[in-house]
Design a protein around this motif. Structure first.
Motif, PDB file in Angstrom:
ATOM      1  N   CYS A   1      36.257  42.661  39.319  1.00  0.00           N
ATOM      2  CA  CYS A   1      36.946  44.099  38.553  1.00  0.00           C
ATOM      3  C   CYS A   1      37.349  45.083  37.981  1.00  0.00           C
ATOM      4  O   CYS A   1      38.923  44.700  38.584  1.00  0.00           O
ATOM      5  CB  CYS A   1      35.666  45.011  40.126  1.00  0.00           C
ATOM      6  SG  CYS A   1      34.522  45.173  40.609  1.00  0.00           S
ATOM      7  N   SER A   2      36.897  45.427  37.376  1.00  0.00           N
ATOM      8  CA  SER A   2      38.192  46.413  35.902  1.00  0.00           C
ATOM      9  C   SER A   2      38.849  47.056  37.309  1.00  0.00           C
ATOM     10  O   SER A   2      38.455  48.013  38.503  1.00  0.00           O
ATOM     11  CB  SER A   2      37.414  47.354  35.215  1.00  0.00           C
ATOM     12  OG  SER A   2      36.561  45.952  34.427  1.00  0.00           O
ATOM     13  N   THR A   3      40.207  47.793  36.728  1.00  0.00           N
ATOM     14  CA  THR A   3      40.742  48.857  37.208  1.00  0.00           C
ATOM     15  C   THR A   3      40.076  50.160  37.426  1.00  0.00           C
ATOM     16  O   THR A   3      39.225  50.345  36.979  1.00  0.00           O
ATOM     17  CB  THR A   3      41.924  49.197  36.680  1.00  0.00           C
ATOM     18  OG1 THR A   3      42.359  48.312  36.247  1.00  0.00           O
ATOM     19  CG2 THR A   3      43.322  49.968  37.356  1.00  0.00           C
ATOM     20  N   GLY A   4      39.726  50.576  39.150  1.00  0.00           N
ATOM     21  CA  GLY A   4      39.141  51.901  38.643  1.00  0.00           C
ATOM     22  C   GLY A   4      37.622  51.578  39.636  1.00  0.00           C
ATOM     23  O   GLY A   4      37.050  52.375  39.952  1.00  0.00           O
ATOM     24  N   TYR A   5      36.757  50.411  39.503  1.00  0.00           N
ATOM     25  CA  TYR A   5      36.104  49.216  40.240  1.00  0.00           C
ATOM     26  C   TYR A   5      36.468  48.853  41.171  1.00  0.00           C
ATOM     27  O   TYR A   5      37.058  48.608  41.106  1.00  0.00           O
ATOM     28  CB  TYR A   5      35.129  48.881  39.078  1.00  0.00           C
ATOM     29  CG  TYR A   5      35.394  49.912  37.503  1.00  0.00           C
ATOM     30  CD1 TYR A   5      33.195  50.509  37.892  1.00  0.00           C
ATOM     31  CD2 TYR A   5      35.375  50.644  36.699  1.00  0.00           C
ATOM     32  CE1 TYR A   5      32.705  51.490  36.918  1.00  0.00           C
ATOM     33  CE2 TYR A   5      35.103  51.367  35.869  1.00  0.00           C
ATOM     34  CZ  TYR A   5      33.959  51.566  35.638  1.00  0.00           C
ATOM     35  OH  TYR A   5      33.232  52.603  34.891  1.00  0.00           O
ATOM     36  N   ALA A   6      35.530  48.379  42.162  1.00  0.00           N
ATOM     37  CA  ALA A   6      35.042  47.767  43.210  1.00  0.00           C
ATOM     38  C   ALA A   6      34.063  47.756  43.233  1.00  0.00           C
ATOM     39  O   ALA A   6      32.652  47.840  43.084  1.00  0.00           O
ATOM     40  CB  ALA A   6      35.290  48.997  44.556  1.00  0.00           C
ATOM     41  N   TRP A   7      33.692  46.153  44.714  1.00  0.00           N
ATOM     42  CA  TRP A   7      32.070  45.297  44.102  1.00  0.00           C
ATOM     43  C   TRP A   7      31.341  46.747  45.237  1.00  0.00           C
ATOM     44  O   TRP A   7      32.229  46.998  46.175  1.00  0.00           O
ATOM     45  CB  TRP A   7      33.028  44.491  44.994  1.00  0.00           C
ATOM     46  CG  TRP A   7      33.531  43.315  44.491  1.00  0.00           C
ATOM     47  CD1 TRP A   7      35.005  42.808  45.040  1.00  0.00           C
ATOM     48  CD2 TRP A   7      33.347  42.397  43.740  1.00  0.00           C
ATOM     49  NE1 TRP A   7      35.548  41.592  44.239  1.00  0.00           N
ATOM     50  CE2 TRP A   7      34.527  42.141  43.566  1.00  0.00           C
ATOM     51  CE3 TRP A   7      32.359  42.070  42.523  1.00  0.00           C
ATOM     52  CZ2 TRP A   7      34.865  40.442  42.521  1.00  0.00           C
ATOM     53  CZ3 TRP A   7      32.775  41.108  41.546  1.00  0.00           C
ATOM     54  CH2 TRP A   7      34.131  40.822  41.287  1.00  0.00           C
TER      55      TRP A   7
END
Length: 1028
Positions: A88-94
């Protein structure tokens, strides 16, 4: 390699019709971009800018052109053969879908093929989770291991769960845990984890609260003004079981319910948020400042959000005291005065203004802040005044003000009650008709004492308002409950428990300060009775209520009859209201030494309370019967002086009942065998005294007093949804009116028989008098049937049914002949040169006037008999009303409503015709005559057209609690019970030919000259129109 990104798309005019060029709708979409070694995903993304237009299709395969507004990389996967490496990109989570379906639940790369997931990565949302678990044993290391193992299955954990053991004994151990996530929780998955822990750890239910998943919106920014009306609203994306609000002030956390200040709306659901809860605060004061927390509960999980509310401060309570208690100006010398204003302790720097001015001071104590003023009263300047007013004003930094005024009594002359010291308290010389307030109370009590100097310059007894400090706290909590603060079931239980504890300490002779406690407890009952109309109170508070109410009447309440009568009346009203409003489910009653309560939900209620047998038959609802000892002698008894009273007062309340009439039978043991007369009475709250209206007393074979109480059936029951519209005043009006009507109709018919041949010489006159005579006959028969069935409990079922049919038939026949009369009038006015023949009129009128009502009554009876529904109500001997458009009464209401509207239309036609005839040669004199003619038409046609029955339909529409309901009820009863009298006036006295013929007959019988007839009668017009 493929990349997941979020694109913000702006729909153009071609994709959303009706949107102006300056307005667009923003859509959010996830797009998968595939790349290879020769074309990187970054270069593809960089090529998409604000000038790029893409074509997309919706679920209906309709294409739209969209413009890219913004783009952001969400996830990226490296695919090598069958191997995946996704991040996931920075600032995002699964997402929860990826976590629970593919096992990727932390921030490490995911090696699963997640390309088919609806949502792969989601924006990080910080969520805090707090919980507590209890196990019935010592807390072991295995418990911590099991707890952390299961909690680690939660998606998006931000660090390991923290477990704190707060209690560890051999029989019960408690551990609290806290953890953070950066993904909004899946509530059902978290509940599964908690249920697993309950099973493996053999613990009780694990309660969990979360913060960060609920959206909260407020109507304010920063501090709000004093007495403003802020509101807060919380929304949640899942459907929940319950919702509510709490207010935290310091370490105190209170639930909020509906009250005088708060309005809680728990079901303000929106399309995107199925769970919503709103609270609005009306005229907030400083007591409402704090942290507001909304909550949504699913199972054992509660999702919360909070917001701080700051209120611009002003004192909520200002208590004024002064010395001396009486300003003695009898010698015209200045009187030094000291005034204190006490407010709850504060550090706010108010701008304080005194009127009048003088030296001031400020004193900070443990719980209060005291402002003081020293001044002097100029007795010469206030020579003609009875009081000297001192005012204090507090102003905050928003320039809002709070003001309090105190009135210092002035003694202007020698006439006064003498100064006296009684039980250590000083009462100064006081002018007559003045109350002195002494603010000194014994240790452990708060309040004041008052004493009245009466008009004869003698002191009345001292009245204490010094209540115990603990009961004073309960008073404050009850007032907060009424406002909505702490208005929960738990809060109510604490209040009634506090009253019970205080009342259990009341001595048997509760004069003085002890009586103040009883009076304060009664007032708390009154406050809670008002609050119970807004907050649902459950039956688990009844034991404390019954015990407290029983304890209160265990003492004598002193010798001041005025105070005792007022307290006892308030006690009875407040306890009855509480018993009525408190919901009961499974309990059949509660009892204490002086109060016994029984509950019955069955149709046939038969019970005994303190040896009094109570019977009532009903079709639905709950009957609550309460018996109280030691209260009868405390209540006022002006209506039955010198009569001995029973030792027990009985109160019966019926909740949720739709029966049209109810009769209750009570069997009182014979406590006075030598009594020659027995009265059954009820407490009339309007007069605060006993009344026997509607109650009958009989002595049974076993020497018991049988009381049967019910309200008499009033005439307005014909048009009412229930029979509970009766009152003694309405009953008197009804029966007097019907008696007058019957007598008037008999006179009318007798007069018509005398003058018939003289007044029916033309067809029109014959038609008119035929209709009016039939109206009078059927009205007479209907009124007689009504009077014969006025007491349904005293006639048999057969007679009750017979009178119901008679009333139904005769009233309908009266209205159908009114219809014949109005139609004949309209025809005469419109078709002047086409008069109706007598045979045609009599044929049509017979069908409408005789056959139509018989058909309506017969078909309605057959219908309700065939459908096995009740045609009539045995308790009222009238047609039955169930609900709107249901019940046999509609076989009366619908035809009557149709006929009345038709007759009203006919009256309008007559008025319009009169107006038109005056237009060609209009003058002021003509206009005046036209107005008189219109007034005559209205007055003369209203009784015989039945227009006043419109008020009956107003009664049907209005609720019983509406103030206009009583006005409509009285208007309907007066106008329609006296309708026979109005028919006599309009049919005989206002009819010129009838008057002349009556006078002629009288002249002939007495042998006088008949040529003087015209001199004895005026030239009034006929009833409707001139004969032709």
């Amino acid at each position: 390699m493929w990349t997941k990104l979020v694109i913000f798309l702006i729909g153009t005019l071609s994709m959303y019709q009706g949107i102006s060029e300056a307005t667009g709708i923003i859509y959010i979409s996830e797009v998968m971009v595939e790349s290879n070694v020769s074309l990187s995903a970054k270069s593809i993304l960089d090529s998409w800018n604000s000038s790029t237009i893409l074509t997309v299709t919706d679920s209906s395969k309709i294409p739209y052109d969209v413009t890219i507004y913004s783009r952001e990389l969400v996830a990226e996967c490296l695919v090598v053969g069958e191997s995946y490496n996704c991040n996931c990109s920075t600032g995002y989570a699964w997402s929860n879908e990826v976590c629970y379906n593919y096992g990727c639940c932390n921030e490490t790369p995911c090696t699963q093929n997640v390309s088919l997931a609806t949502s792969i990565c989601v924006l990080k949302t910080p969520v805090v989770i707090n919980g507590s678990v209890q196990v019935p044993m010592s807390w072991l290391t295995i418990h911590t291991t099991n707890l952390t193992t299961e909690l680690n299955k939660v998606n998006g954990l931000d660090g390991a769960p923290v477990v704190t053991i707060t209690s560890n004994t051999g029989s019960l151990s408690i551990a609290d845990f806290k953890m953070k996530t950066h993904v909004a929780l899946n509530t059902s998955k978290l509940q599964d984890i908690l249920n697993t822990l309950v099973t493996t750890m053999k613990s009780g239910p694990i309660l969990v609260t979360t913060a960060g998943m609920v959206n909260i919106q407020v109507s304010y920014s920063g501090r709000v003004e004093y007495n403003s009306t802020p509101s807060l609203q919380c929304t949640f994306e899942e459907t929940t079981g319950s919702a509510g609000w709490n207010l935290t002030r310091g370490s105190v956390r209170l639930g909020l319910g509906n009250g005088l200040v708060t309005t809680v709306i728990p079901n303000c659901a929106l399309p995107d948020y199925p769970s919503c809860v709103n609270v609005t605060l009306t005229k907030v004061t400083a007591v409402w400042a704090g942290t507001y927390e909304c909550r949504f509960t699913i199972g054992t999980i509660t999702h919360t959000a909070s917001s701080e509310l700051q209120v611009a401060p002003l004192p909520d309570v200002i208590t004024m005291r002064f010395l001396p208690l009486i300003a003695d100006c009898s010698d015209n010398k200045p009187v030094p005065v000291t005034v204190n204003a006490t407010i709850p302790k504060t550090t706010v720097n108010y701008t304080v203004t005194w009127t009048p001015t003088g030296p001031t001071g400020l004193l900070q104590q443990q719980d209060v802040t005291i402002y003081n003023l020293s001044t002097a009263i100029d007795c010469v300047a206030v020579k003609d005044k009875k009081t000297y007013d001192v005012e204090i004003t507090f102003q905050n930094d928003l320039l809002q003000k709070a003001t309090k005024t105190v009135n210092i009594p002035i003694l202007q002359g020698p006439d006064a009650c003498p100064q006296i010291t009684l039980d250590g308290e000083y009462w100064p010389k006081t002018p007559p008709n003045t109350t002195v307030k002494n603010s000194t109370c014994p240790e452990g009590r708060i309040g004041y004492r008052i004493r009245y100097c009466n008009i004869t310059k003698r002191w009345d007894d001292v009245v204490s308002k010094c209540v115990s400090e603990e009961l004073g706290k309960v008073v404050n909590v009850a007032n907060d409950f009424l406002n909505g603060l702490g208005a929960t079931q738990e809060g109510a239980k604490n209040i009634f428990e506090g009253i019970k504890n205080s009342s259990s300490l009341t001595p048997s002779n509760s004069g003085g300060d002890a009586l103040a406690d009883v009076d304060a407890s009664i007032q708390i009952f009154g406050v809670m009775a008002k609050a119970s109309k807004n907050v649902d109170l459950k039956e688990d508070i009844l034991p404390d209520l019954v015990d407290a109410a029983s304890n209160m009447v265990n003492s004598s309440w002193g010798k001041n009859e005025k105070i005792v009568h007022e307290m006892s009346a308030n006690y009875l009203t407040n306890v009855e209201d509480l018993v009525k409003n408190i919901q009961t489910n499974n309990s059949d009653g509660f009892n204490s030494s002086n109060l016994e309560l029984r509950v019955c939900s069955s149709e046939d209620c038969s019970m005994s309370v303190f040896g009094i047998g109570v019977n009532m038959n009903k079709t639905n609802g709950t009957m609550k019967t309460m018996a109280v000892r030691n209260l009868m002698e405390k209540l006022r008894n002006n209506n039955f002086p010198g009569k001995n009273r029973s030792s027990v007062l009985l109160s019966a309340t019926l909740v949720g009942n739709s029966d049209s009439n109810i009769t209750i039978k009570m069997f009182f043991p014979n406590e006075q065998p030598n009594a020659n007369e027995h009265f059954c009475v009820f407490w009339d709250t309007k007069t605060s005294d006993w009344s026997k209206e509607g109650c009958v007393a009989n002595v049974t074979d076993d020497n018991q007093t049988l009381c049967e109480c019910t309200h008499l059936t009033s005439f307005s029951v014909l048009m009412a949804r229930s029979a509970n519209v009766s009152s003694p005043d309405l009953d008197i009006i009804t029966y007097v009116g019907l008696g007058v009507s019957v007598f008037s109709l008999l006179i009318f018919l007798f007069v018509e028989s005398l003058v018939w041949s003289a007044v029916t010489k033309t067809n029109l006159s014959h038609f008119r008098h035929t209709a009016v005579v039939n109206i009078a006959v059927f009205r007479l028969l209907a009124d007689c049937s009504f009077l014969a069935s006025a007491f349904p409990d005293r006639i048999s079922d057969t007679w009750c049914f017979t009178f119901t049919v008679c009333k139904h038939l005769f009233y309908l026949a009266m209205f159908t002949w009114m219809l014949c009369l109005s139609m004949m009038l309209v025809h005469q006015l419109i078709f002047v040169f086409s008069p109706v023949r007598k045979r045609v009129f009599m044929y049509l009128s017979s069908i409408v006037g005789y056959l139509l009502p018989i058909a309506l009554v017969g078909t309605s009876y057959v219908y309700y008999k065939y459908t096995q529904q009740e045609y009539y109500d045995r308790k009222t001997c009238w047609l039955k009303y169930d609900r709107l458009l249901e019940g046999s009464i509609h076989a009366f209401l619908l035809p009557v409503g149709t006929i009345v509207l038709s007759n009203l239309f006919s009256m309008v036609v007559v008025i319009v015709t009169l107006v038109k005839t005056s237009v060609p040669d209009s003058s002021k004199a003509d206009d005046k005559e036209t107005a008189k003619s219109i007034l005559k038409v209205v007055v003369l046609l209203t009784p015989v057209f039945g227009v006043t029955w419109i008020i009956g339909f107003v009664i049907l529409i209005l609720e019983d609690t509406d103030p206009m309901h009583k006005v409509a009820n009285y208007s309907f009863t007066i106008l329609n019970s006296f309708q026979g009298l109005f028919i006599l006036i309009t049919g005989c006295l206002a009819e010129q030919k009838v008057r002349q013929e009556v006078v002629r007959i009288v002249m002939v019988k007495t042998g006088r000259d008949t040529n003087s007839i015209k001199k004895l009668t005026n030239s009034s017009t006929t009833l409707y129109t001139k004969d032709k």
